[in-house]
Design a protein around this motif. Structure first.
Motif, PDB file in Angstrom:
ATOM      1  N   ALA C  31      42.726 -38.363 -40.178  1.00 62.50           N
ATOM      2  CA  ALA C  31      41.288 -38.205 -39.985  1.00 62.50           C
ATOM      3  C   ALA C  31      40.544 -39.017 -41.040  1.00 62.50           C
ATOM      4  O   ALA C  31      40.942 -39.029 -42.205  1.00 62.50           O
ATOM      5  CB  ALA C  31      40.891 -36.740 -40.081  1.00 62.50           C
ATOM      6  N   LEU C 155      39.719 -42.688 -32.334  1.00 65.31           N
ATOM      7  CA  LEU C 155      38.694 -41.817 -31.755  1.00 65.31           C
ATOM      8  C   LEU C 155      37.498 -41.750 -32.697  1.00 65.31           C
ATOM      9  O   LEU C 155      37.627 -41.360 -33.850  1.00 65.31           O
ATOM     10  CB  LEU C 155      39.251 -40.413 -31.517  1.00 65.31           C
ATOM     11  CG  LEU C 155      40.525 -40.317 -30.675  1.00 65.31           C
ATOM     12  CD1 LEU C 155      41.727 -40.054 -31.563  1.00 65.31           C
ATOM     13  CD2 LEU C 155      40.416 -39.221 -29.639  1.00 65.31           C
ATOM     14  N   ASP C 156      36.332 -42.144 -32.189  1.00 67.53           N
ATOM     15  CA  ASP C 156      35.123 -42.199 -33.010  1.00 67.53           C
ATOM     16  C   ASP C 156      34.266 -40.965 -32.733  1.00 67.53           C
ATOM     17  O   ASP C 156      33.573 -40.925 -31.723  1.00 67.53           O
ATOM     18  CB  ASP C 156      34.349 -43.483 -32.688  1.00 67.53           C
ATOM     19  CG  ASP C 156      33.182 -43.690 -33.643  1.00 67.53           C
ATOM     20  OD1 ASP C 156      33.042 -42.905 -34.598  1.00 67.53           O
ATOM     21  OD2 ASP C 156      32.412 -44.641 -33.423  1.00 67.53           O
ATOM     22  N   GLU C 157      34.316 -39.977 -33.591  1.00 64.94           N
ATOM     23  CA  GLU C 157      33.602 -38.710 -33.399  1.00 64.94           C
ATOM     24  C   GLU C 157      33.715 -38.251 -31.944  1.00 64.94           C
ATOM     25  O   GLU C 157      32.701 -38.031 -31.287  1.00 64.94           O
ATOM     26  CB  GLU C 157      32.115 -38.872 -33.756  1.00 64.94           C
ATOM     27  CG  GLU C 157      31.889 -39.356 -35.169  1.00 64.94           C
ATOM     28  CD  GLU C 157      31.206 -38.327 -36.048  1.00 64.94           C
ATOM     29  OE1 GLU C 157      31.090 -37.178 -35.613  1.00 64.94           O
ATOM     30  OE2 GLU C 157      30.830 -38.690 -37.169  1.00 64.94           O
ATOM     31  N   PRO C 158      34.915 -38.102 -31.428  1.00 66.95           N
ATOM     32  CA  PRO C 158      35.063 -37.910 -29.990  1.00 66.95           C
ATOM     33  C   PRO C 158      34.440 -36.619 -29.477  1.00 66.95           C
ATOM     34  O   PRO C 158      34.087 -36.533 -28.313  1.00 66.95           O
ATOM     35  CB  PRO C 158      36.586 -37.883 -29.793  1.00 66.95           C
ATOM     36  CG  PRO C 158      37.126 -37.450 -31.110  1.00 66.95           C
ATOM     37  CD  PRO C 158      36.203 -38.010 -32.137  1.00 66.95           C
ATOM     38  N   ARG C 171      39.864 -29.916 -29.624  1.00 67.31           N
ATOM     39  CA  ARG C 171      40.569 -30.180 -30.865  1.00 67.31           C
ATOM     40  C   ARG C 171      42.023 -29.747 -30.759  1.00 67.31           C
ATOM     41  O   ARG C 171      42.937 -30.499 -31.055  1.00 67.31           O
ATOM     42  CB  ARG C 171      39.932 -29.308 -31.945  1.00 67.31           C
ATOM     43  CG  ARG C 171      39.326 -30.052 -33.060  1.00 67.31           C
ATOM     44  CD  ARG C 171      38.865 -29.023 -34.027  1.00 67.31           C
ATOM     45  NE  ARG C 171      37.423 -29.034 -34.138  1.00 67.31           N
ATOM     46  CZ  ARG C 171      36.732 -28.078 -34.728  1.00 67.31           C
ATOM     47  NH1 ARG C 171      37.336 -27.002 -35.213  1.00 67.31           N
ATOM     48  NH2 ARG C 171      35.436 -28.179 -34.819  1.00 67.31           N
ATOM     49  N   LEU C 174      43.885 -31.880 -28.351  1.00 66.40           N
ATOM     50  CA  LEU C 174      44.226 -33.190 -28.914  1.00 66.40           C
ATOM     51  C   LEU C 174      45.451 -33.069 -29.817  1.00 66.40           C
ATOM     52  O   LEU C 174      46.351 -33.911 -29.788  1.00 66.40           O
ATOM     53  CB  LEU C 174      43.045 -33.752 -29.705  1.00 66.40           C
ATOM     54  CG  LEU C 174      43.302 -35.080 -30.425  1.00 66.40           C
ATOM     55  CD1 LEU C 174      43.473 -36.205 -29.418  1.00 66.40           C
ATOM     56  CD2 LEU C 174      42.190 -35.414 -31.399  1.00 66.40           C
ATOM     57  N   THR C 185      47.427 -42.081 -34.489  1.00 65.46           N
ATOM     58  CA  THR C 185      46.060 -41.758 -34.103  1.00 65.46           C
ATOM     59  C   THR C 185      45.148 -41.676 -35.324  1.00 65.46           C
ATOM     60  O   THR C 185      45.553 -41.155 -36.366  1.00 65.46           O
ATOM     61  CB  THR C 185      46.042 -40.399 -33.364  1.00 65.46           C
ATOM     62  OG1 THR C 185      46.898 -40.470 -32.233  1.00 65.46           O
ATOM     63  CG2 THR C 185      44.633 -40.036 -32.901  1.00 65.46           C
ATOM     64  N   ILE C 187      41.223 -40.387 -36.200  1.00 67.88           N
ATOM     65  CA  ILE C 187      40.033 -39.730 -35.662  1.00 67.88           C
ATOM     66  C   ILE C 187      38.952 -39.719 -36.740  1.00 67.88           C
ATOM     67  O   ILE C 187      39.212 -39.391 -37.896  1.00 67.88           O
ATOM     68  CB  ILE C 187      40.359 -38.304 -35.160  1.00 67.88           C
ATOM     69  CG1 ILE C 187      39.093 -37.614 -34.649  1.00 67.88           C
ATOM     70  CG2 ILE C 187      41.036 -37.459 -36.233  1.00 67.88           C
ATOM     71  CD1 ILE C 187      39.358 -36.291 -33.949  1.00 67.88           C
ATOM     72  N   THR C 189      35.488 -38.169 -38.131  1.00 66.29           N
ATOM     73  CA  THR C 189      34.689 -36.955 -37.976  1.00 66.29           C
ATOM     74  C   THR C 189      33.875 -36.694 -39.242  1.00 66.29           C
ATOM     75  O   THR C 189      34.230 -37.142 -40.321  1.00 66.29           O
ATOM     76  CB  THR C 189      35.584 -35.735 -37.662  1.00 66.29           C
ATOM     77  OG1 THR C 189      34.766 -34.577 -37.580  1.00 66.29           O
ATOM     78  CG2 THR C 189      36.639 -35.527 -38.724  1.00 66.29           C
TER      79      THR C 189
END
Lengths: 257, 272, 317
Positions: C31, C155-158, C171, C174, C185, C187, C189
């Protein structure tokens, strides 16, 4: 009470200014029945004028549509430094007198001009250039806000999924702007078919050769052949009505996107 | 994380990709050939012939004065009438409203020379209603009103649709009369749209030719507007004289467009 | 393995990334956590090729891809606002990456069917994005990104545009998805709870710098500095020391090292009770106790109590 007063004032304004004169021209054109009007618009000069008008409009619309899409993409997506000037220039034909447009072409391509002697003036190329000039902004102006609205996310998504620039345009960008392009094409066509002032200056106004339909109307009127002028006016007015119908059909589609 | 001592290598600036380069290149070239080059020729010709003083001839001054006066009058009428029509189309409802809405664009779609013929048919020498305005300044104003009708209506309409009616309800709940609500709440919100519509209408009126040429009679010093004056000079072979007045019209067009642009940038600042 | 080396990026006067170096190990779920403007999204977009850094380099599995356009990086990218192709059905959205690669029709069909099942949208294949809820759209976005078997998933602030309940569901989903696929991955956030819950490594960014890289648990227990300490959870300050609210002990009698405070407010949060206190020197303090403790102490507003930290952190400056 005041709402009703406003309604009648507004509608009255439109009636006196717009509906009454246009309706009356239709009446005048068919005053002596259908056939005199029919003969007036099927006279050889009239038919030639109609043909020339359509050819010129077709060229102008195709050129301005391609330009319009590319220019809108350049303005919204790429914005190279100094492109603000282009953005401002695009709107100029909307605010500039058609006679000034005609004169500018005359001075550029006429005797003593920078590009003199290419048989542009008093011939179809000159008419095409004048028409392209005056109908240039419409596709750009319709496509730019839609491109802005759609945003760049979908195009970036396509590129991360491996789509090339062309694939992204055809599969993602084009479907989003096609109704705006269609709307712009309708406006461009209307403007191209109806152009008078700029064409009047550069065409030489030679009956049967460089006379477009709008010039034909003027010539008939000035030669006191009112019947011919009214009949040709009605043809152009009907094209205008068709334009309006297309516009009102395309507009809601554009809005639901 | 700790930076290593040597400086990171700067990357070259991103160049435009193939498609972007094409779009920028083609549109710049097209615009230069179609718009910029002729206008440059116009300005250059005026300069080369030293014909700037042609602007100050009595006839051209009269034509410019009449043009500006008539355009100003038309802009004022359109500001009020256009706003009223837009209001009727958005806030009122009556049968046939859709058709009336579509008709607003008719002056745009109708060729200007047809407008001339049309207005003369009803308000000209053989008028069935007994109004013969042909060859008067009234005819010029009428023709300009006809062709500039869509501008204010079409700029005000979307703003009126978007305008939050809760604002008006809030004003009413605070005790404002409907006139006060309009003046203090609605009008300030509409004003930018009204003004940019009026500016476009004004620019269009200043340059208008086709709809005026048949109805005005083109009497020098009386009913000759600038565009018709330019046309007359061209017809009598005095392109240089025509060019000087044309540059004035070009300057007015530019000024109006730049004014609208600057105004829009200023206004959008307090949009949330 | 993603290696972002010494990346700098400015937008006009704003420095989004200032000489940032981050490694993302293969198979991990990392993250990028930080407040808005910390540069976390910019870093992700640099990795994807959507943003070109002013300096630095990006390596994917050892390949230098810094100058490579996004098309050729083999990354899957999921956007905060979905970036759904509005004019295509769910099916066509997911199939997009495959069809532009001229994948045989049967393969496309199998793969899309499989993905629809994976993201639980099987019944909705013929719908358009406008007919889906936000959560469904984002699951479609994920399936679309996964369809081309990306080397890394970005993943951009999915879940940023979704409501709290759906966000929590997605969440967990995922996390389970990652446990099945093991796709590397990243992410982005701004929500520390989301980062802690979903990721196995957290990179904390602030003002274009990396503040700390750690496993979620270490981040909470051993924050590298004051910023990380206060960003990953609520914190009290007593002199130079930082104390978590659950590390504040509340007593009814003074006891050598305790400080006097007055109960200003009691906030009941289910199992726990947050006690808002004002110390005798006027400083605010908050303590977190269980409901049993609160009941045993018979806490009420205006009461005088004595507090002491059971655990505190001091950063050397």
């Amino acid at each position: 009470m005041s709402r009703l007063a406003l309604r009648f004032a507004s509608l009255g304004y439109l009636a006196v200014l717009l509906l009454a004169p246009v309706g009356f021209v239709f009446y005048r054109a068919f005053e002596h029945g259908f056939w005199p009007a029919w003969h007036a618009v099927t006279a050889p000069d009239a038919l030639h004028a109609l043909k020339l008008t359509l050819v010129v409009a077709l060229i102008a619309v195709v050129a301005n549509t391609i330009f319009g899409i590319l220019c809108a993409l350049a303005i919204v997506r790429y914005r190279p430094p100094g492109f603000g000037i282009v953005n401002a220039l695009v709107d100029l034909p909307l605010a500039l007198s058609p006679v000034v447009v005609g004169l500018s072409l005359l001075l550029l391509y006429g005797r003593g001009g920078w590009l003199a002697g290419h048989n542009i003036l008093f011939a179809t190329p000159g008419i095409v250039l004048a028409t392209i000039f005056v109908s240039l902004p419409f596709v750009v102006r319709e496509v730019v806000p839609v491109l802005r609205e759609v945003g760049i996310d979908q195009e970036q998504a396509a590129s991360t999924l491996g789509a090339s620039g062309m694939q992204t345009f055809l599969r993602v960008t084009w479907p989003a702007i096609r109704w705006a392009v269609a709307y712009g094409v309708v406006l461009t066509t209307a403007r191209a078919l109806g152009e008078f002032g700029a064409v009047r200056v550069v065409s030489g106004n030679i009956a049967g050769r460089t006379e477009t339909l709008t010039l034909y109307v003027q010539n008939q009127y000035e030669e006191f052949n009112a019947a011919g002028a009214y009949a040709a006016s009605v043809v152009l007015a009907l094209i205008a009505v068709a334009t309006l119908l297309l516009m009102s059909r395309l507009r809601p589609k554009e809005e639901t996107r | 994380m700790a930076a290593s001592p040597q400086a990171a290598v700067a990357l070259p600036r991103a160049r435009l990709s193939g498609g972007a380069g094409l779009a920028v290149g083609v549109s710049t070239a097209y615009l230069s050939v179609v718009v910029l080059l002729p206008l440059a020729a116009l300005v250059w010709a005026t300069h080369a012939h030293g014909s700037w003083q042609a602007v100050t001839s009595k006839q051209s001054i009269a034509a410019l004065k009449l043009t500006l006066l008539a355009s100003f009058a038309v802009a004022v009428v359109q500001a009020i009438a256009g706003t009223a029509v837009a209001w009727t189309l958005v806030r009122d409802s009556f049968p046939g409203q859709g058709a009336v809405n579509a008709v607003i664009d008719f002056p745009f779609a109708l060729p200007t020379i047809v407008t001339s013929v049309t207005l003369l048919a009803l308000y000209g020498p053989r008028s069935p209603v007994g109004i013969d305005a042909a060859f008067t300044r009234w005819a010029i104003v009428l023709a300009l009103l006809f062709v500039t009708l869509p501008f204010v209506v079409r700029t005000v309409q979307p703003v009126l649709i978007e305008l939050d009616q809760e604002m008006e309800e809030a004003a009413a709940s605070l005790g404002a009369s409907s006139l006060t609500t309009f003046r203090r709440v609605v009008l300030p919100n509409l004003l930018p749209a009204v003004l940019s519509g009026v500016a476009l209408a004004f620019a269009r009126a200043v340059g208008e030719f086709g709809s005026v040429v048949l109805v005005s009679g083109n009497l020098p010093f009386k009913t000759e507007v600038a565009s018709v004056y330019i046309f007359g000079r061209i017809e009598s072979g005095d392109a240089a004289g025509a060019a000087a007045v044309s540059v004035v019209l070009l300057a007015i067009s530019f000024a109006v467009l730049l004014g609208i642009g600057a105004f829009r940038r200023r206004v959008t600042r307090h949009d949330v | 393995m993603i290696e972002a080396r010494r990346i700098s990026k400015r937008f006009g006067d704003f420095v989004a990334l200032d000489d940032v170096t981050v490694d993302v190990p293969t198979g991990s779920l990392t993250a990028l956590l930080g407040p808005s403007g910390s540069g976390k999204s910019t870093l992700l977009r640099v990795i994807a090729g959507l943003e070109r850094p002013d300096s630095g380099s990006v390596l994917l599995d050892g390949d230098d891809v810094t100058l490579r356009p996004p098309q050729k990086r083999g990354v899957g990218f999921v956007f905060q606002h979905y970036a759904a192709f509005k004019h295509m059905t769910v099916w066509d959205n997911i199939a997009f990456g495959l069809t532009i690669r001229r994948t045989p029709r049967a393969t496309v069909r199998d793969r899309v069917t499989e993905l629809l099942e994976l993201v639980q949208l099987s019944g909705l294949a013929k719908r358009y994005p406008a007919q889906l809820s936000g959560g469904q759209r984002q699951r479609m976005g994920l399936a679309r990104a996964l369809a081309v078997d990306p080397k890394v998933l970005l993943l951009d602030e999915p879940f940023g545009a979704l409501d709290a309940r759906v966000r929590k569901e997605l969440r967990l989903w995922l996390r389970r998805l990652h446990d099945e696929t093991h796709t590397t991955t990243v992410i982005v956030t701004h929500d520390q709870e989301e980062a802690m819950e979903v990721a196995d490594r957290v990179v904390v960014l602030n003002g274009g710098h990396v503040e700390q890289v750690a496993a979620p648990r270490d981040l909470y227990d051993k924050p590298a500095n004051e910023f990380v300490m206060s960003f990953v959870g609520p914190v009290n300050r007593m002199g130079d020391a930082f104390i978590r609210p659950h590390d504040v002990e509340v007593l009814l009698e003074p006891n050598g090292s305790t400080q006097e405070a007055m109960v200003e407010r009691l906030v009941h949060l289910g199992f726990e009770v947050r006690v808002e206190l004002v110390r005798d020197d006027g400083e605010q303090l908050s303590a977190q106790v269980t409901r049993e403790q609160a009941e045993a102490l018979e806490l009420e507003r205006g009461q005088i109590v004595y507090v002491r930290p059971t655990r505190q952190t001091v950063f050397s400056s």
